[in-house]
Design a protein around this motif. Sequence first.
Motif, mmCIF file in Angstrom:
data_model
loop_
_atom_site.group_PDB
_atom_site.id
_atom_site.type_symbol
_atom_site.label_atom_id
_atom_site.label_comp_id
_atom_site.label_asym_id
_atom_site.label_seq_id
_atom_site.Cartn_x
_atom_site.Cartn_y
_atom_site.Cartn_z
ATOM 1 N N SER A 66 48.200 53.413 4.634
ATOM 2 C CA SER A 66 48.987 54.597 4.985
ATOM 3 C C SER A 66 50.401 54.519 4.413
ATOM 4 C CB SER A 66 49.036 54.783 6.500
ATOM 5 O OG SER A 66 49.749 53.729 7.078
ATOM 6 N N LEU A 67 50.810 53.296 3.962
ATOM 7 C CA LEU A 67 52.128 53.210 3.326
ATOM 8 C C LEU A 67 52.143 53.994 2.010
ATOM 9 C CD1 LEU A 67 53.064 49.477 3.970
ATOM 10 C CD2 LEU A 67 53.610 51.505 5.314
ATOM 11 N N LEU A 68 50.959 54.164 1.398
ATOM 12 C CA LEU A 68 50.897 54.878 0.123
ATOM 13 C C LEU A 68 51.265 56.364 0.285
ATOM 14 C CD1 LEU A 68 50.138 54.740 -2.923
ATOM 15 C CD2 LEU A 68 47.834 55.399 -2.234
ATOM 16 N N PRO A 69 50.552 57.124 1.142
ATOM 17 C CA PRO A 69 50.970 58.534 1.297
ATOM 18 C C PRO A 69 52.395 58.665 1.826
ATOM 19 C CG PRO A 69 49.307 57.953 2.941
ATOM 20 C CD PRO A 69 49.345 56.837 1.957
ATOM 21 N N MET A 78 55.262 60.741 -0.169
ATOM 22 C CA MET A 78 55.963 61.881 0.423
ATOM 23 C C MET A 78 57.469 61.668 0.480
ATOM 24 S SD MET A 78 54.325 64.446 0.629
ATOM 25 C CE MET A 78 55.706 65.502 1.028
ATOM 26 N N ILE A 79 57.895 60.423 0.733
ATOM 27 C CA ILE A 79 59.338 60.185 0.768
ATOM 28 C C ILE A 79 59.925 60.405 -0.623
ATOM 29 C CG2 ILE A 79 61.093 58.388 1.068
ATOM 30 C CD1 ILE A 79 59.518 57.446 3.509
ATOM 31 N N ALA A 80 59.219 59.912 -1.664
ATOM 32 C CA ALA A 80 59.672 60.168 -3.038
ATOM 33 C C ALA A 80 59.698 61.668 -3.308
ATOM 34 C CB ALA A 80 58.745 59.458 -4.023
ATOM 35 N N ARG A 96 66.788 67.035 -4.410
ATOM 36 C CA ARG A 96 67.523 67.168 -5.661
ATOM 37 C C ARG A 96 67.390 68.579 -6.237
ATOM 38 N NH1 ARG A 96 69.105 62.948 -9.127
ATOM 39 N NH2 ARG A 96 70.771 61.948 -7.965
ATOM 40 N N LEU A 97 66.180 69.127 -6.128
ATOM 41 C CA LEU A 97 65.905 70.443 -6.716
ATOM 42 C C LEU A 97 66.396 71.582 -5.839
ATOM 43 C CD1 LEU A 97 62.293 69.713 -8.032
ATOM 44 C CD2 LEU A 97 64.362 69.943 -9.401
ATOM 45 N N GLY A 98 67.033 71.242 -4.725
ATOM 46 C CA GLY A 98 67.602 72.284 -3.878
ATOM 47 C C GLY A 98 66.603 72.911 -2.926
ATOM 48 N N ALA A 125 57.049 66.737 7.865
ATOM 49 C CA ALA A 125 57.008 66.644 6.400
ATOM 50 C C ALA A 125 56.159 65.461 5.942
ATOM 51 C CB ALA A 125 58.418 66.529 5.827
ATOM 52 N N LEU A 126 56.075 64.415 6.749
ATOM 53 C CA LEU A 126 55.212 63.295 6.389
ATOM 54 C C LEU A 126 53.762 63.662 6.709
ATOM 55 C CD1 LEU A 126 57.018 59.988 7.432
ATOM 56 C CD2 LEU A 126 56.824 61.040 5.188
ATOM 57 N N PRO A 127 52.808 63.103 5.944
ATOM 58 C CA PRO A 127 51.396 63.429 6.185
ATOM 59 C C PRO A 127 50.987 63.154 7.631
ATOM 60 C CG PRO A 127 51.640 62.191 4.150
ATOM 61 C CD PRO A 127 52.983 62.213 4.797
ATOM 62 N N GLY A 128 50.204 64.061 8.228
ATOM 63 C CA GLY A 128 49.819 63.956 9.626
ATOM 64 C C GLY A 128 49.103 62.663 9.952
#
Lengths: 298, 266
Positions: free
Chosen positions: A275-278, A282-284, A291-293, B110-113
């Motif tokens: 679960s650290l992958l998703p 998402m944080i990235a 950045r894109l507003g 915003a984080l995956p459920g």
Amino acid sequence: MTPRSADEPANPRRRLARWLYPRRRLQLGLLLTGPLGWLAIAYLGSLVILLVNAFWAKDSFTGKVEPFAWTLATFESLLRNEVYGTVAVRTVGLAALVTLTDALLAFPIAYYMARVASPRVRGALVIAVLVPLWAAYLVKVYAWRIILQGNGVLDWVLAPFGLEGPGLAEIANSWLVLSYLWLRYMILPIYAGLERIPNSLLEASADLGGRGPTTFRRVVLPLVFPALVAGSIFTFSLTLGDYITPDLVSDAKLIGNVIYDNSSLGSLPLAAAYSLLPMAIMIAYLLVARRLGAFENL
Amino acid sequence: MVESRMVRIALRAATALVLAFIYLPIVVLAIFAFNPSRLQAWPPVGFTLQWFAEAAANPEVARAVVNSLLVGAFATVLALLLGTLAALAVQRYLFFGQQTVSFVLVLPIALPGVVSGIALQTSFVTLGVDFGLLTIVVGHATFCVVVVYNNVMARLRRLPRSPEEASSDLGADAFTTFRRVTLPGMRTALLSGGLLAFALSFDEIIVTNFTAGPGTQTIPIWILASIQRPDELPVVNVVALLLILVSVIPVWLAMRISSGEATRRV
């Protein structure tokens, strides 16, 4: 009510109010303690515990997590088995596809609502479009099951043409149903973004010789782009985080299924590590979106 | 209008198609709820209300409805409290890390459920907390806060400060001003934020599935469990149709109350 005099020393509430008045920092602290404390403990705290669990060993007989038995074995097994890589690529690809589909579906209707429809029609459309999309997630997945399954609505429609519905196995089902479910997250920000564009800008572009497509490409799209990114946060994240829809309408496992299946089968460190992958993705994504507003359009 | 006639016709057609797409599954579901056959095959074979009676008599459904209402009520109250406090802090004070507060509040949605779900479940297991209604409420309140926060923020941004200043000029202390000026100004925003938070809680399954534990069922959890049992499907149809109505009404009300100010985000 008779106006009170400014001095009522007996009233403790007034005394407290007067004492607090110059202490802005304290006021702010009192306001923020509840919400931030809750989020720090209940949410960020549990994310930290999740992170830590990914590095804890699992007793191979009982399947129980052994707290504070630090190991990287879980990550090694994730990397060694290529199934996890395949599932990750499939999920991210699907999330991108769903996002693209929703952008294409949402744009015309958002444009119509924001710039063509009369105010009355617009108000009715906003409600007609958004209310059914807001609620009853599971019910909508279930409704699509009824449509897609063997002897379902789709089979009946296709039968005269000698065709058959897809059944409940194809990954395309996940693509269709997830695009359906997350559509409103795309319609709303794009609609709001389009509504904010002043007419004068489009007229100016036309006056300068910009024809429809040119104006659209060089004025409308750049202005609405941050709103599109804002919508994509949700379409992307919700797809990354879903395990129920892919399970109910297709056979193709996504990241969410691997996490859920492992957690219920007792392989918690593996679920935590995966679960650290998703979460990282998402944080990235959020940092780039900021950045894109996009955050002004959330 | 800058858009040409052709473009407008094309947009109208596209809008109609998307609307049809949106309503198709809901219409199909509504038709199946009145289908006398136990088999979920199209087309339906007749018209009956018997499944409504069966759903009403089903004790599991009744218990799940009560659980959902309880969880929704508690999560909404918590969200109203925490979301309003956070909105007042961010809107009325200037401080370092203001942006971070908004960022942290939006993180749970915003984080995956599945990440939120497994994180909460892992924490409850690690800390030895028993699963039940309380663990569900913790999860729901966490992502409902942002809904209330957004609604109240939008309102505070538009609310003029002069009535509050007048109130303190007339001798009211900060608490009285809040109770008699600010709070009435926020009332409809709180109402629509609360309704949306309740709808969100009533409908949630991705995180709830992780935080409910084996013994507790909310309505979505009951539906998910019953989809696997073909015998139950006629009752599932009815409950599903009712769930759509129950979860859509608060949203509809919230949108009417706030006339589009709400529901900007989730």
